[in-house]
Design a protein around this motif. Structure first.
Motif, PDB file in Angstrom:
ATOM      1  N   ARG A  90       0.852  -1.193   0.000  1.00  0.00           N
ATOM      2  CA  ARG A  90       0.000   0.000   0.000  1.00  0.00           C
ATOM      3  C   ARG A  90       0.884   1.237   0.000  1.00  0.00           C
ATOM      4  N   ILE A  91       0.626   2.105  -0.977  1.00  0.00           N
ATOM      5  CA  ILE A  91       1.340   3.378  -1.066  1.00  0.00           C
ATOM      6  C   ILE A  91       0.274   4.457  -1.188  1.00  0.00           C
ATOM      7  N   GLY A  92       0.113   5.234  -0.145  1.00  0.00           N
ATOM      8  CA  GLY A  92      -0.945   6.235  -0.120  1.00  0.00           C
ATOM      9  C   GLY A  92      -2.303   5.548  -0.113  1.00  0.00           C
ATOM     10  N   LYS A  93      -3.162   5.918  -1.058  1.00  0.00           N
ATOM     11  CA  LYS A  93      -4.493   5.314  -1.156  1.00  0.00           C
ATOM     12  C   LYS A  93      -4.541   4.168  -2.158  1.00  0.00           C
ATOM     13  N   GLU A  94      -3.408   3.830  -2.750  1.00  0.00           N
ATOM     14  CA  GLU A  94      -3.383   2.808  -3.788  1.00  0.00           C
ATOM     15  C   GLU A  94      -2.514   1.629  -3.369  1.00  0.00           C
ATOM     16  N   TYR A  95      -2.712   0.526  -4.067  1.00  0.00           N
ATOM     17  CA  TYR A  95      -1.911  -0.668  -3.852  1.00  0.00           C
ATOM     18  C   TYR A  95      -1.031  -0.878  -5.073  1.00  0.00           C
ATOM     19  N   VAL A  96       0.212  -1.246  -4.822  1.00  0.00           N
ATOM     20  CA  VAL A  96       1.172  -1.473  -5.895  1.00  0.00           C
ATOM     21  C   VAL A  96       1.573  -2.945  -5.855  1.00  0.00           C
TER      22      VAL A  96
ATOM     23  N   LYS B  77      10.129  -5.065  -8.270  1.00  0.00           N
ATOM     24  CA  LYS B  77       9.893  -4.067  -9.314  1.00  0.00           C
ATOM     25  C   LYS B  77       8.394  -3.799  -9.388  1.00  0.00           C
ATOM     26  N   SER B  78       8.006  -2.532  -9.300  1.00  0.00           N
ATOM     27  CA  SER B  78       6.596  -2.169  -9.360  1.00  0.00           C
ATOM     28  C   SER B  78       6.065  -2.396 -10.771  1.00  0.00           C
ATOM     29  N   ILE B  79       4.956  -3.154 -10.863  1.00  0.00           N
ATOM     30  CA  ILE B  79       4.417  -3.464 -12.178  1.00  0.00           C
ATOM     31  C   ILE B  79       2.966  -3.051 -12.359  1.00  0.00           C
ATOM     32  N   LEU B  80       2.266  -2.753 -11.259  1.00  0.00           N
ATOM     33  CA  LEU B  80       0.844  -2.426 -11.370  1.00  0.00           C
ATOM     34  C   LEU B  80       0.417  -1.594 -10.178  1.00  0.00           C
ATOM     35  N   LYS B  81      -0.380  -0.556 -10.449  1.00  0.00           N
ATOM     36  CA  LYS B  81      -0.946   0.269  -9.388  1.00  0.00           C
ATOM     37  C   LYS B  81      -2.458   0.191  -9.516  1.00  0.00           C
ATOM     38  N   ILE B  82      -3.138  -0.099  -8.402  1.00  0.00           N
ATOM     39  CA  ILE B  82      -4.588  -0.295  -8.430  1.00  0.00           C
ATOM     40  C   ILE B  82      -5.184   0.172  -7.102  1.00  0.00           C
ATOM     41  N   ALA B  83      -6.451   0.544  -7.117  1.00  0.00           N
ATOM     42  CA  ALA B  83      -7.089   1.116  -5.930  1.00  0.00           C
ATOM     43  C   ALA B  83      -7.557   0.066  -4.924  1.00  0.00           C
ATOM     44  N   SER B  84      -7.798  -1.168  -5.369  1.00  0.00           N
ATOM     45  CA  SER B  84      -8.358  -2.192  -4.491  1.00  0.00           C
ATOM     46  C   SER B  84      -7.367  -3.318  -4.242  1.00  0.00           C
ATOM     47  N   ARG B  85      -7.163  -3.665  -2.963  1.00  0.00           N
ATOM     48  CA  ARG B  85      -6.274  -4.787  -2.636  1.00  0.00           C
ATOM     49  C   ARG B  85      -6.844  -6.099  -3.148  1.00  0.00           C
ATOM     50  N   ARG B  86      -8.137  -6.271  -3.054  1.00  0.00           N
ATOM     51  CA  ARG B  86      -8.766  -7.501  -3.555  1.00  0.00           C
ATOM     52  C   ARG B  86      -8.568  -7.649  -5.059  1.00  0.00           C
TER      53      ARG B  86
ATOM     54  N   ALA C 171      -6.162  -6.323  -6.827  1.00  0.00           N
ATOM     55  CA  ALA C 171      -4.738  -6.588  -7.050  1.00  0.00           C
ATOM     56  C   ALA C 171      -4.435  -8.065  -6.828  1.00  0.00           C
ATOM     57  N   ALA C 172      -4.968  -8.644  -5.762  1.00  0.00           N
ATOM     58  CA  ALA C 172      -4.735 -10.054  -5.470  1.00  0.00           C
ATOM     59  C   ALA C 172      -5.329 -10.941  -6.561  1.00  0.00           C
TER      60      ALA C 172
END
Length: 74
Positions: free
Chosen positions: A8-14, A20-29, A31-32
């Motif tokens: 979690r970085i700020g309000k988003e999940y990476v 290596k960061s490959i995706l930024k998304i608002a929902s942890r579910r 992302a999983a």
């Protein structure tokens, strides 16, 4: 994907793979789920792609003088 994490970085999940960061998304579910779907796809055997014609890599470039003039000029 063996080495991944969801951070979690700020309000988003990476999503990170091998640190290596490959995706930024608002929902942890979400992302999983995307990580899970990607892991399934990576386990599938590769499907050969149809030949779509000559590629730009390695194809010889024709000599401009050998190409006929469409208007008939020499």
């Amino acid at each position: 994907m063996k080495n991944y994490s969801i951070v979690r970085i700020g309000k988003e999940y990476v999503v990170q793979a091998d640190e290596k960061s490959i995706l930024k998304i608002a929902s942890r579910r979400r992302a999983a789920r995307l990580v899970s779907d990607a892991a399934v796809l990576l386990e599938l055997p590769a499907v050969p792609q149809p030949d779509t014609g000559p590629s730009s890599a390695g194809d010889p470039v024709p000599d401009p003088q050998s190409i006929p003039d469409p208007q008939g000029h020499t």
